[in-house]
Design a protein around this motif. Structure first.
Motif, PDB file in Angstrom:
ATOM      1  N   UNK A 124      74.140  51.988  24.973  1.00  0.00           N
ATOM      2  CA  UNK A 124      74.249  50.765  24.500  1.00  0.00           C
ATOM      3  C   UNK A 124      75.176  49.917  24.925  1.00  0.00           C
ATOM      4  N   UNK A 125      76.270  50.217  25.360  1.00  0.00           N
ATOM      5  CA  UNK A 125      77.165  49.307  26.087  1.00  0.00           C
ATOM      6  C   UNK A 125      76.536  48.674  27.383  1.00  0.00           C
ATOM      7  N   UNK A 126      76.044  49.720  28.317  1.00  0.00           N
ATOM      8  CA  UNK A 126      75.391  49.008  29.417  1.00  0.00           C
ATOM      9  C   UNK A 126      74.276  48.146  29.112  1.00  0.00           C
ATOM     10  N   UNK A 127      73.328  48.398  28.323  1.00  0.00           N
ATOM     11  CA  UNK A 127      72.366  47.506  27.632  1.00  0.00           C
ATOM     12  C   UNK A 127      72.780  46.011  27.285  1.00  0.00           C
ATOM     13  N   UNK A 128      73.842  46.096  26.424  1.00  0.00           N
ATOM     14  CA  UNK A 128      74.561  44.883  26.119  1.00  0.00           C
ATOM     15  C   UNK A 128      75.067  44.091  27.245  1.00  0.00           C
ATOM     16  N   UNK A 129      75.795  44.799  28.125  1.00  0.00           N
ATOM     17  CA  UNK A 129      76.164  44.088  29.287  1.00  0.00           C
ATOM     18  C   UNK A 129      75.030  42.994  30.025  1.00  0.00           C
ATOM     19  N   UNK A 130      73.919  44.125  30.260  1.00  0.00           N
ATOM     20  CA  UNK A 130      72.696  43.378  30.914  1.00  0.00           C
ATOM     21  C   UNK A 130      72.017  42.158  30.206  1.00  0.00           C
ATOM     22  N   UNK A 131      71.900  42.327  28.892  1.00  0.00           N
ATOM     23  CA  UNK A 131      71.318  41.408  27.877  1.00  0.00           C
ATOM     24  C   UNK A 131      72.151  40.450  27.738  1.00  0.00           C
ATOM     25  N   UNK A 132      73.483  40.710  27.815  1.00  0.00           N
ATOM     26  CA  UNK A 132      74.417  39.194  27.497  1.00  0.00           C
ATOM     27  C   UNK A 132      74.439  38.672  28.974  1.00  0.00           C
ATOM     28  N   UNK A 133      74.348  39.105  29.937  1.00  0.00           N
ATOM     29  CA  UNK A 133      74.790  38.407  31.350  1.00  0.00           C
ATOM     30  C   UNK A 133      73.306  37.811  31.581  1.00  0.00           C
ATOM     31  N   UNK A 134      72.227  38.088  31.397  1.00  0.00           N
ATOM     32  CA  UNK A 134      71.028  37.407  31.784  1.00  0.00           C
ATOM     33  C   UNK A 134      70.493  36.296  30.684  1.00  0.00           C
ATOM     34  N   UNK A 135      70.856  36.764  29.278  1.00  0.00           N
ATOM     35  CA  UNK A 135      70.164  35.966  28.401  1.00  0.00           C
ATOM     36  C   UNK A 135      71.202  34.873  27.943  1.00  0.00           C
ATOM     37  N   UNK A 136      72.099  35.483  27.437  1.00  0.00           N
ATOM     38  CA  UNK A 136      73.118  34.635  26.882  1.00  0.00           C
ATOM     39  C   UNK A 136      74.033  33.660  28.041  1.00  0.00           C
ATOM     40  N   UNK A 137      74.370  34.820  29.024  1.00  0.00           N
ATOM     41  CA  UNK A 137      75.359  34.141  30.203  1.00  0.00           C
ATOM     42  C   UNK A 137      74.526  33.169  30.881  1.00  0.00           C
TER      43      UNK A 137
END
Length: 232
Positions: free
Chosen positions: A96-109
């Motif tokens: 979950x932590x790795x998935x959250x980092x990826x999703x945050x990076x490319x969608x929210x970031x």
């Protein structure tokens, strides 16, 4: 002189794109996760190209800090969001932590960078988002990556409407043969090459050429460009 910001330009395609704009005489800004790394690469690029390149620290996985990180940027004419994190994460053993980092990076970031800089963009500015072919060709471990790269297409749809007349496009490459992640992985290269109709993989120069089309052609807008040589 135009101002070009390449987010995620300390290696690979982002670095190659920044170098091309520096050669063309643009005022280039690049970002890396740390100021030290961004400054080092900016100095290398300036020496290689004879251009003006400045490094900034920016971490896409920490979107709350993005506005402050970009506070010193006066204007942007071309914005390329290339930065990413890699995540091989299966649905059966989901991190979950790795998935959250990826999703945050490319969608929210990505979105946070665009919305932060939009007030400083000229009317003929353009934005380029990087996705990838995992959106169409999932593989074991690509669960989050496939979903996120598909979401990049959604961002193009909404941002091109909300930010008009600023143009917004995305580019989705297949394996890039001379990129840092692929260059030493012959097994990956062979498998990816066999899937193409051309029998070859893109180089970083090929991808930069596609980036320039999307960023510079005034009629290129709301496009999701795949560069894969055709996949059967």
């Amino acid at each position: 002189m135009s101002t070009v910001l390449v987010v995620g330009a300390t290696q690979g395609t982002g670095r190659a794109l920044a170098a091309e704009y520096a050669r063309r005489g643009a005022d280039v800004l690049i970002t890396g996760r740390t100021q030290e790394r961004a400054t080092t690469v900016a100095e290398e690029l300036a020496k290689e190209t004879g251009g003006t390149v400045t490094g900034l620290a920016l971490d896409l996985s920490r979107p709350a800090d993005i506005a402050a990180a970009l506070e010193a940027v006066p204007q942007v004419d071309r914005l390329a969001l290339v930065g990413m994190v890699r995540d091989r994460n299966t649905a059966r053993a989901y991190d979950v932590a790795a998935a959250t980092t990826l999703a945050t990076t490319k969608i929210v970031g990505y979105t946070a960078v665009v919305t932060t800089l939009y007030p400083r963009m000229s009317a003929d500015a353009s934005v380029l988002l990087f996705g990838g072919m995992a959106k169409d060709f999932p593989y074991p471990g690509s669960t989050t990556l496939t979903a996120v790269n598909a979401a990049v297409q959604g961002l193009v749809r909404t941002l091109s409407v909300e930010l008009a007349p600023v143009r917004v496009n995305s580019l989705h490459p297949w394996a890039i043969v001379d990129s840092p992640f692929v260059v030493d992985n012959e097994q990956l290269q062979d498998g990816a090459r066999k899937m193409t109709l051309t029998g070859r993989l893109a180089t970083m120069a090929d991808i930069v050429d596609g980036c320039l089309f999307l960023l510079e052609n005034p009629m290129a807008n709301a496009i999701d460009l795949t560069l894969n040589g055709g996949i059967a």
